[in-house]
Design an enzyme around this catalytic site. Structure first.
Site, PDB file in Angstrom:
ATOM      1  N   ASP A 377      72.774  42.837  90.986  1.00  0.00           N
ATOM      2  CA  ASP A 377      72.068  41.932  92.127  1.00  0.00           C
ATOM      3  C   ASP A 377      72.980  41.314  91.121  1.00  0.00           C
ATOM      4  O   ASP A 377      73.390  40.540  89.735  1.00  0.00           O
ATOM      5  CB  ASP A 377      70.788  41.993  91.382  1.00  0.00           C
ATOM      6  CG  ASP A 377      70.399  40.620  92.249  1.00  0.00           C
ATOM      7  OD1 ASP A 377      70.489  40.102  93.593  1.00  0.00           O
ATOM      8  OD2 ASP A 377      69.373  39.345  91.797  1.00  0.00           O
ATOM      9  N   ASP A 452      65.906  -1.047  88.257  1.00  0.00           N
ATOM     10  CA  ASP A 452      66.464  -2.400  88.210  1.00  0.00           C
ATOM     11  C   ASP A 452      67.428  -3.308  88.951  1.00  0.00           C
ATOM     12  O   ASP A 452      68.005  -3.321  89.088  1.00  0.00           O
ATOM     13  CB  ASP A 452      67.472  -2.418  87.345  1.00  0.00           C
ATOM     14  CG  ASP A 452      67.025  -1.583  85.055  1.00  0.00           C
ATOM     15  OD1 ASP A 452      66.103  -2.300  84.980  1.00  0.00           O
ATOM     16  OD2 ASP A 452      67.689  -1.679  84.499  1.00  0.00           O
TER      17      ASP A 452
END
Length: 690
Positions: A377, A452
């Site tokens: 796998d 900001d």
């Protein structure tokens, strides 16, 4: 307080899990495993020691007085009868019982040969003693007595050797903590580890052994897990991390919540698996049993023919013919044959346990030996199963650290695995990641945030196209990263694309090395994954896997294994033991990797404690070496029996005057059994690690 005779833990009637009364003496055990381990070999070995001492104490005088008839009051043969008969029916009773059990099952075994051979010698000698006019000749009480003594001595040596083969279980048991410090009602108390309950908060200080499995709730430390995983480097443990019982806390103090206690702990499950494996039977062992069921009656026929041939055709004395009969029965006793497989399996599975490779039985050991194809796998097996930042591409005068910081700010509010990988990469570089002022996730595209008062975009081509931002300068480099199987996220700041970050699941450290070693061993390697073909092929290329089965759904993995088996291949499946359970079960042998904390739940026939693919190679190498030992044992057992039967039957007597004495035959037979066990024990020196 008394000591558990197996693990040495102090227990009494209240704290003991198991209480046994054996031969009038009471034993207390801390666990069922300890009780089983004590009862099986200890009682058998103790009884054998008594029987060996008893048979030698009477057998040696029987031999001496057969040649030095200096006993007073009674005829010498009567004294010999009195000395040999208790050996025949007390020390030798186990052989009669074994013969009876075999006959009830309509078969024969090694006990049949011993019982028939020694009974023939004893019966003839008895007739000579009490009916000398009808049966003139010499008594052979020393033959029957010493054959039983030598065979029991050989059996004792075998059991002592097998006890050494079971040292893996004892060593595992010795790892268990004896006491634990728990916090109850706000007070720290020291209690026996058997009293720890799920949910208890356990305290472990530096240098102390972790009592049970659990999850850290307070503290930070490094833990030496070598005794369980074989990993020499201590593992860092923080809040939320799992700890395993029997490992050692090295640095700081930890508090953890007990999650598995008693028989549910990782160590207990490992002990259980090793015990079950060591008493299991491999197909090759069943084959030996079948051969024995034909071999024994054949030997009895040969022995009988020898007797009649020498007496009626060769015109030799009845004593001569009887000697050949008994020698054939004894020399052919397939004791070594019966030991060939179980001793090797015991040592092989024990050696595997020492190296963090748990083989659940002889059947799986043999299947691993036959493996032709191994299917891996991808996610969580070949790869780490967690995305990581691989590349950062920048434009103009932007620095990689600035692009990474902006991307991390954008993803700080995201729970997506790719976003988490970016934030983690920033933290690893020591970048402080402030919270964004606003966050907007656009499904299938990316995210928009403000920081900001300025806008940051992070996402794919669709997100940039929707904002009318050009990625032409990055296109070639982005496409190249995508062709390598990486997921690329574009970063824009104040309406300008400034860079790209690629994220991908990375290979585990030793994946490529393990795959290369398997291919050298002649095993075909296949990668199986649900990922798209491009990503799968990119990963496969890195580990030199040529055959890739991609875009396979979870429910289809078992069908893929069936398809490979239909091609006539012996197929192994390597997975994480949970998501891949159907495929692991379908494969001829499933190998569950990195599953140390859930050993008992695994579907695989082999469970690897560490998350290290090199142990797949070690498991197969160990299986091959073990089966090689079994074949060596079987060969020498059969060779020994077959080669010496003609000698015992007297074939060499007409030419060289050689007739094998039954006592020597019994000694040699016992020695052959010990030699088979010794050959199996050589496995303990084998190192399956790369």
């Amino acid at each position: 307080m008394a000591k558990d005779p197996v693990c040495g833990m102090y227990v009494d009637e209240e704290t003991a899990t198991i209480k046994r009364v054996i031969r009038g003496r009471t034993y207390y055990f801390c666990s069922e495993s300890c009780a089983r381990t004590f009862e099986r070999p200890e009682i058998e070995v103790r009884n054998l020691k008594i029987l060996v001492a008893f048979s030698l104490a009477l057998g040696v005088p029987t031999l001496v007085f057969s040649y030095l008839p200096i006993l007073p009051f009674l005829p010498t043969n009567l004294w010999l009868f009195l000395l040999a008969t208790p050996i025949q029916f007390i020390a030798g009773w186990r052989f009669y019982r074994g013969t009876y059990d075999a006959l009830r099952s309509r078969t024969t075994n090694m006990d049949t040969l011993i019982a028939v051979g020694t009974s023939a010698a004893w019966l003839y000698s008895t007739l000579v003693t009490f009916f000398p006019n009808v049966f003139p000749g010499e008594a052979y009480f020393d033959t029957s007595a010493l054959i039983i003594a030598f065979i029991l001595l050989g059996k004792l040596l075998e059991d002592l050797a097998k006890g050494k083969a079971s040292e893996a279980i004892r060593r595992l048991m010795d790892l268990q903590a004896r006491m634990a410090k728990v916090i109850r009602s706000g007070v720290e108390r020291e209690i026996p580890v058997e009293k720890v309950e799920v949910g208890d908060i356990v305290v472990v200080r530096p240098g102390e052994k972790i009592a049970v499995d659990g999850m850290v709730v307070e503290g930070h430390s490094s833990v030496d897990e070598k005794m369980i995983t074989g990993e020499s480097i201590p593992v860092e443990k923080r809040i939320g991390d799992e700890v395993i019982g029997a490992t050692i806390n090295k640095a700081g103090m930890l508090k953890f919540k007990a999650t598995k206690v008693g028989a549910d702990t990782t160590l207990s499950q490992i002990i259980k698996l090793v015990e079950e494996a060591q008493i299991s039977r491999a197909p090759i062992q069943r084959l030996a049993d079948v051969v024995s069921s034909y071999f024994v009656p054949t030997v009895i026929v040969i022995a009988t023919l020898s007797l009649f041939a020498w007496y009626f055709i060769g015109r030799m004395s009845f004593i001569f013919a009887l000697t050949a009969f008994i020698a054939v029965l004894i020399i052919a006793c397939p004791c070594a044959l019966g030991l060939a497989t179980p001793t090797a399996i015991m040592v092989g599975t024990g050696k595997g346990a020492e190296n963090g490779v748990l083989i659940k039985g002889g059947e799986y050991l043999e299947k691993a030996y036959k493996l032709q194809t191994i299917v891996f796998d991808k996610t969580g097996t070949l790869t780490k199963g967690q995305p990581s930042v691989l590349d950062i591409v920048t434009l103009e005068n932007w620095k990689t650290i600035d692009v990474l910081k902006l991307a991390a700010i954008a993803e700080k509010g995201s729970e997506h695995p790719l976003g988490e990988a970016i934030v983690e990469a920033a933290r690893e570089k020591g970048i402080e990641v402030p919270d964004p002022e606003s966050f907007e996730a656009i499904p299938g595209h990316g995210v928009k945030v403000a920081h900001d008062g300025k806008r940051i975009l992070l996402g794919n081509r669709k997100l940039m196209a929707g904002e009318n931002l050009s990625i032409e300068q990055l296109e070639d480099r982005v496409r190249g990263l995508e062709e390598e199987g990486e997921t690329v996220m574009l970063v824009a700041f104040e309406n300008r694309v400034i860079g790209a970050i690629s994220v991908a699941d990375t290979l585990k450290e030793y994946s490529a090395k393990a795959i290369g070693e398997l291919k050298k061993m002649g095993i075909e390697v296949i990668m199986l994954t649900g990922d798209n073909a491009r990503t799968a092929k990119a990963i496969a290329k890195q580990v030199s896997i040529e055959r890739v089965l991609a875009e396979v759904l979870l429910g289809q993995k078992a069908d893929v294994i069936k398809g490979l088996q239909a091609e006539g291949k012996v197929v192994g499946m390597v997975g994480d033991g949970i998501n891949d359970a159907p495929a692991l079960a379908q494969a001829d042998i499933g190998i569950a990797i990195g599953s140390g904390t859930d050993v008992a739940l695994e579907t695989g026939g082999i469970v690897l404690i560490k998350d290290d693919l090199r142990d797949v190679v070690a498991a197969i190498k160990l299986s091959r070496q073990t089966i090689r030992k079994i074949k060596q044992n079987l060969f020498w057992a059969f060779f020994y029996n077959v080669a010496f039967i003609p000698v015992a039957a007297g074939l060499l007597y007409p030419f060289f005057g050689i007739l094998l004495n039954p006592i020597l035959a019994g000694t040699a037979m016992a020695f052959s059994s010990v030699s088979v066990v010794t050959n199996s024990l050589l496995l303990k020196r084998y190192n399956p690690k790369m």
